[in-house]
Design a protein around this motif. Structure first.
Motif, PDB file in Angstrom:
ATOM      1  N   ALA A 194       0.674  -1.291  -0.219  1.00 26.43           N
ATOM      2  CA  ALA A 194      -0.136   0.584  -0.193  1.00 26.43           C
ATOM      3  C   ALA A 194       0.800   1.486  -0.066  1.00 26.43           C
ATOM      4  CB  ALA A 194      -0.909  -0.221   1.252  1.00 26.43           C
ATOM      5  N   ARG A 195       0.473   2.070  -0.565  1.00 26.82           N
ATOM      6  CA  ARG A 195       1.261   3.381  -0.247  1.00 26.82           C
ATOM      7  C   ARG A 195       1.729   3.823   1.203  1.00 26.82           C
ATOM      8  NH1 ARG A 195      -2.422   7.541  -4.101  1.00 26.82           N
ATOM      9  NH2 ARG A 195      -1.150   7.169  -6.604  1.00 26.82           N
ATOM     10  N   GLY A 196       2.895   4.035   0.932  1.00 28.65           N
ATOM     11  CA  GLY A 196       3.696   4.498   1.914  1.00 28.65           C
ATOM     12  C   GLY A 196       4.420   3.123   3.253  1.00 28.65           C
ATOM     13  N   GLU A 197       3.744   1.703   2.910  1.00 26.70           N
ATOM     14  CA  GLU A 197       4.255   1.197   3.126  1.00 26.70           C
ATOM     15  C   GLU A 197       5.426   0.278   3.408  1.00 26.70           C
ATOM     16  OE1 GLU A 197       2.090  -3.800   3.771  1.00 26.70           O
ATOM     17  OE2 GLU A 197       1.216  -2.341   2.643  1.00 26.70           O
ATOM     18  N   GLY A 198       5.489   1.665   2.693  1.00 26.78           N
ATOM     19  CA  GLY A 198       7.223   0.799   2.297  1.00 26.78           C
ATOM     20  C   GLY A 198       7.840  -0.425   1.710  1.00 26.78           C
ATOM     21  N   LYS A 199       6.751  -0.778   0.438  1.00 31.70           N
ATOM     22  CA  LYS A 199       7.306  -2.224  -0.340  1.00 31.70           C
ATOM     23  C   LYS A 199       7.241  -2.120  -1.055  1.00 31.70           C
ATOM     24  CE  LYS A 199       4.515  -5.527   3.009  1.00 31.70           C
ATOM     25  NZ  LYS A 199       3.799  -6.472   3.045  1.00 31.70           N
ATOM     26  N   TRP A 200       8.880  -2.167  -1.706  1.00 28.46           N
ATOM     27  CA  TRP A 200       9.552  -1.708  -3.464  1.00 28.46           C
ATOM     28  C   TRP A 200      10.233  -2.508  -3.486  1.00 28.46           C
ATOM     29  CZ3 TRP A 200       7.650   2.895  -4.009  1.00 28.46           C
ATOM     30  CH2 TRP A 200       8.045   3.849  -2.839  1.00 28.46           C
ATOM     31  N   ARG A 201       9.798  -2.533  -4.970  1.00 33.41           N
ATOM     32  CA  ARG A 201      10.553  -3.450  -5.875  1.00 33.41           C
ATOM     33  C   ARG A 201      11.662  -3.107  -6.950  1.00 33.41           C
ATOM     34  NH1 ARG A 201       8.767  -6.073 -11.447  1.00 33.41           N
ATOM     35  NH2 ARG A 201       6.538  -3.878 -11.413  1.00 33.41           N
ATOM     36  N   LYS A 202      12.680  -3.599  -7.083  1.00 33.71           N
ATOM     37  CA  LYS A 202      13.618  -2.711  -7.826  1.00 33.71           C
ATOM     38  C   LYS A 202      13.232  -3.014  -9.290  1.00 33.71           C
ATOM     39  CE  LYS A 202      16.871  -3.026  -4.709  1.00 33.71           C
ATOM     40  NZ  LYS A 202      18.890  -3.092  -4.423  1.00 33.71           N
ATOM     41  N   VAL A 203      13.514  -2.063 -10.244  1.00 31.51           N
ATOM     42  CA  VAL A 203      13.635  -2.068 -11.598  1.00 31.51           C
ATOM     43  C   VAL A 203      14.727  -1.279 -11.872  1.00 31.51           C
ATOM     44  CG1 VAL A 203      10.488  -2.496 -10.900  1.00 31.51           C
ATOM     45  CG2 VAL A 203      11.633  -0.284 -11.498  1.00 31.51           C
ATOM     46  N   SER A 204      14.527  -1.691 -13.612  1.00 28.76           N
ATOM     47  CA  SER A 204      15.405  -1.293 -14.590  1.00 28.76           C
ATOM     48  C   SER A 204      14.896   1.209 -14.919  1.00 28.76           C
ATOM     49  CB  SER A 204      15.707  -1.955 -15.834  1.00 28.76           C
ATOM     50  OG  SER A 204      14.762  -2.089 -16.938  1.00 28.76           O
ATOM     51  N   TRP A 205      15.660   0.988 -15.448  1.00 26.71           N
ATOM     52  CA  TRP A 205      15.090   2.574 -15.698  1.00 26.71           C
ATOM     53  C   TRP A 205      14.647   2.268 -17.452  1.00 26.71           C
ATOM     54  CZ3 TRP A 205      15.495   6.857 -13.807  1.00 26.71           C
ATOM     55  CH2 TRP A 205      15.196   7.159 -12.895  1.00 26.71           C
ATOM     56  N   GLU A 206      14.713   1.415 -17.797  1.00 25.58           N
ATOM     57  CA  GLU A 206      13.576   0.784 -18.793  1.00 25.58           C
ATOM     58  C   GLU A 206      12.104   0.858 -18.284  1.00 25.58           C
ATOM     59  OE1 GLU A 206      14.277   0.410 -22.775  1.00 25.58           O
ATOM     60  OE2 GLU A 206      15.930   2.291 -21.362  1.00 25.58           O
ATOM     61  N   GLU A 207      12.073  -0.472 -17.460  1.00 27.53           N
ATOM     62  CA  GLU A 207      10.425  -0.653 -16.702  1.00 27.53           C
ATOM     63  C   GLU A 207      10.126   0.337 -16.247  1.00 27.53           C
ATOM     64  OE1 GLU A 207      10.343  -4.099 -14.568  1.00 27.53           O
ATOM     65  OE2 GLU A 207       8.631  -4.196 -13.878  1.00 27.53           O
ATOM     66  N   ALA A 208      11.156   1.101 -15.555  1.00 25.19           N
ATOM     67  CA  ALA A 208      10.122   2.752 -14.702  1.00 25.19           C
ATOM     68  C   ALA A 208       9.772   3.075 -16.266  1.00 25.19           C
ATOM     69  CB  ALA A 208      11.539   2.974 -14.169  1.00 25.19           C
ATOM     70  N   PHE A 209      10.497   3.646 -16.668  1.00 27.40           N
ATOM     71  CA  PHE A 209      10.072   4.831 -17.977  1.00 27.40           C
ATOM     72  C   PHE A 209       9.198   3.874 -18.357  1.00 27.40           C
ATOM     73  CE2 PHE A 209      14.727   6.357 -18.219  1.00 27.40           C
ATOM     74  CZ  PHE A 209      14.289   7.754 -17.532  1.00 27.40           C
TER      75      PHE A 209
END
Ligand code: SF4
Length: 696
Positions: A70-85
């Motif tokens: 959820a927003r603010g929960e602090g759970k993140w997935r690291k992604v490449s710039w390609e995926e982020a863009f």
């Protein structure tokens, strides 16, 4: 070992001082003020010196992140710039398709590098660009516009040649701009007087020739009485007034009741002191600077305080004067061609702005807009739904009142993106974090400084990024490429700079010698006889048609501020020399300098509450409370307490800043609705808190 030296621009605060950075084998070894800029004197401030600690800090976003929980929960997935863009561009395209381009918005911190952000929005077809000005400079800017037809940056401050400088909304020795500080110190060595008007004896006050401690919220009363005295005793610059004032009679009639004796009752400043001060100002005219500062988002009447500051400067003939407020020149004023603008690549969107600037609020300039009203539109969907928000180097959850309410206002957003080089509450609450390279690791677009001697300047990369981060132009380019805006996509930064410099007669090599390109040989002081203000009449207009048409008075009668309820204090805040708002408090070096903020409280008021210096105290308002250490001092007015802004971080991954000090913006219940309808800024210092000894 490869040694390098580049000229660049400091990014530790918005003063953006010119610097020279030395590096060896990819590590920054030394940062100093650009030696070709005399007023820098080779120096940077403590924050500027801590730039290398910022790039070496591993507690900053290091790779693009997409939210998993959820927003603010602090759970993140690291992604490449390609995926982020792909992810961000895909969402933006979807929102544009469903709600129209106007459903996309972006905020940044304004300043000289924003052209490419604004172009990106225009290219998409949305008018919803805002910057952080409604939390900062928008009262100053609108007051300048209402009197002179030009914004606050239409004049510069010739501090070096000044004979009397007045600081009322400006704490120059703590909210540092290196060139301004050096110029003022030089002037003071040459006999320039410094007057500081504040509720608190800050560091600037300790260096002043005159400190005026004022009751909180009564600055307008003080300034009206100064105007009264200048007019009544004919201490003003009659030559300037006769030539330029439109509405002097209106002003004279308006200030008639605001005598120094009346003022004494309101402000606590003795009438004799005010009279002596006005006389001193007159003796120094026109080389007087009553500095309007920029952070005037303080009281309900701060817009009118700013107007009186500009009026006093005009009465003293400071406009255009050496040692006063000389008008700045643009490249065009010195017969040079300006930079090619990215924003001109696209037509201006026809849609009305979601914040109402320029149409609902006809007197509000659409340039910086009103971020707090954009957020409200996100919640109400009035005038239309806003579904995407990109916070570009901007942390509204630390900067605006009521962060929990703000999070609610953002609940209807389908996309919340943070572009940032440090963690922030807003980044933590975002759907996507796009990590920006810190300023020593990134280039920026070339920018123009309109000044006495206008020039182009540029930020250059001193070292390669340590982590998987990108520069502004690379981030905009990555999104633009996927959104059908090829004009904003550049293979190299040299290509981008070439685009900007086209037709200017300047090439990038011209920056090699000093890091900047001057467009005039010597300062251009504009001609007093021929100069015209940018108003309809060409004069300094006391009565503003724009304000009056919007149903707002040009000359607003004074209303006394609310006194603190029994047992409470007005909450005030400001800056210190070691930190820049919230984004430096986790910097390893600056944390060592100052690890937490403390609560300034007046000695007598503290004694009544049984609070001693260094005691832990509980600050509370509307059911919310935090503890902080007390600094018991005679140097603050008894009605107020004060903290340095930016502390009280709660993010688990900022190990140093975590849990240190108090966040003032959490004690501003109802503050998102408390803003100045004339100037547009939030009235931050209209809140009261109770203070008790912790555990009592
Ligand atoms: S005042 Fe300090 S932190 Fe700000 S730009 Fe200048 S050197 Fe950097």
């Amino acid at each position: 070992m490869v040694k390098r030296s580049v000229y660049s621009i400091c990014g530790m605060c918005t003063s953006r001082c010119p610097i020279q950075v030395q590096s060896q084998s990819g590590q920054v070894t030394f940062i100093q003020g650009n030696p070709h800029v005399p007023a820098m004197k080779g120096a940077v401030c403590p924050r500027g010196a801590a730039g290398s600690a910022l790039i070496n800090d591993n507690e900053r976003p290091q790779t693009p992140l997409i939210r998993e929980g959820a927003r603010g929960e602090g759970k993140w997935r690291k992604v490449s710039w390609e995926e982020a863009f792909d992810h961000v561009a895909g969402k933006l395209a979807q929102i544009k398709e469903q709600y129209g381009a106007k459903a996309i918005s972006l905020s940044d911190r304004g300043g000289p590098f924003r052209d490419i952000h604004q172009a990106f929005l225009r290219g998409l077809g949305t008018p919803n660009y805002v910057n952080h000005d409604s939390a900062c400079a928008c009262n100053v800017n609108h007051s300048a516009l209402s009197l002179t037809g030009m914004g606050r940056k239409g004049v510069s401050y010739d501090l070096k040649n000044a004979r009397h400088v007045v600081l009322q909304l400006r704490n120059i020795f703590e909210s540092i701009n290196v060139q301004e500080v050096n110029n003022l110190m030089d002037a003071m060595e040459n006999g320039c007087k410094l007057t500081v008007i504040d509720i608190r004896a800050n560091i600037s006050a300790t260096k002043a020739t005159r400190f005026v401690q004022i009751r909180p919220g009564t600055d307008y009363a003080f300034n009206l009485a100064v105007i009264h005295e200048l007019l009544n005793k004919r201490l003003y610059d009659e030559r300037f007034a006769n030539r330029y004032f439109d509405g002097l009679k209106d002003l004279e009639q308006f200030v008639e009741p605001y005598t120094p004796e009346w003022c004494e009752k309101e402000t606590g400043v003795a009438a004799a002191q005010l009279r002596a001060f006005a006389k001193e100002l007159a003796a120094a005219k026109p080389s007087v600077i009553w500095h309007p500062g920029w952070m005037a988002a303080r009281y309900r009447d701060s817009f009118y305080v700013c107007r009186t500051i500009y009026i006093i400067n005009a009465l003293l003939g400071s406009y255009g004067a050496k040692g006063g407020l000389p008008f700045v020149s643009s490249p065009g004023d010195v017969s040079r061609k300006g930079l090619k603008k990215f924003v001109d690549l696209y037509p201006k969107p026809k849609e009305k702005r979601a914040d109402g600037a320029g149409w609902k609020y006809t007197h509000i300039d659409g340039g910086a807009g009103l971020a707090h009203l954009l957020y409200r539109a996100m919640e109400t969907e009035d005038p239309y739904p806003v579904k995407a928000y990109i916070a570009y180097r901007h942390d509204p959850l630390m900067a605006y009142p009521e962060p929990e309410r703000l999070k609610k206002m953002w609940e209807k957003l389908d996309l919340l993106v943070s572009v940032t080089f440090s963690w922030s509450d807003t980044a933590w609450h975002s759907d996507v974090v796009l990590p920006l390279s810190p300023y020593l690791e990134r280039e920026s677009i070339i920018a123009t400084k309109n000044a006495l001697k206008p020039h182009f300047f540029v930020r250059q990369r001193a070292v390669e990024p340590r982590y998987d981060t990108k520069a502004d132009w690379e981030i905009v380019g990555g999104l633009a490429k996927r959104l059908g805006l090829p004009e904003l996509v550049f293979e190299t930064v040299e290509d981008l700079w070439k685009f900007q410099l086209e037709g200017t007669g300047v090439s990038f090599d011209d920056f090699n010698a000093t890091g900047m390109v001057s467009l005039a040989d010597k300062p251009v002081y504009l001609d007093f006889e021929t100069y015209k203000f940018k108003t309809a009449s060409g004069k300094f207009e006391i009565i503003s048609k724009k304000l009056e048409d919007a149903g707002l008075p040009s000359l607003k009668p004074y209303e006394a501020p609310q006194s603190p309820p029994q047992g409470q204090f007005r909450l005030t805040f400001g800056r210190c020399a070691s930190h820049t708002q919230g984004h430096t408090v986790n910097n390893p070096v600056l944390y060592e300098q100052m690890s937490e903020n403390v609560l300034w409280i007046n000695t007598k008021a503290a004694q009544k509450l049984g609070i001693g210096n260094g005691d832990r105290v509980t600050v509370s308002q509307n059911g919310y409370s935090e503890d902080i250490k007390a600094k018991v001092t005679d140097l603050i007015h008894p009605e107020a307490v004060f903290v340095v802004h930016g502390f009280g971080h709660k993010l688990p991954l900022e190990s140093r800043a975590l849990g240190k000090g108090l966040a003032d913006n959490k004690f501003m219940h109802g503050g998102m609705d408390l803003w100045d309808p004339a100037g547009g800024a939030i009235a931050y210092q209209e809140h009261f808190v109770a203070v008790t000894k912790a555990g009592a």
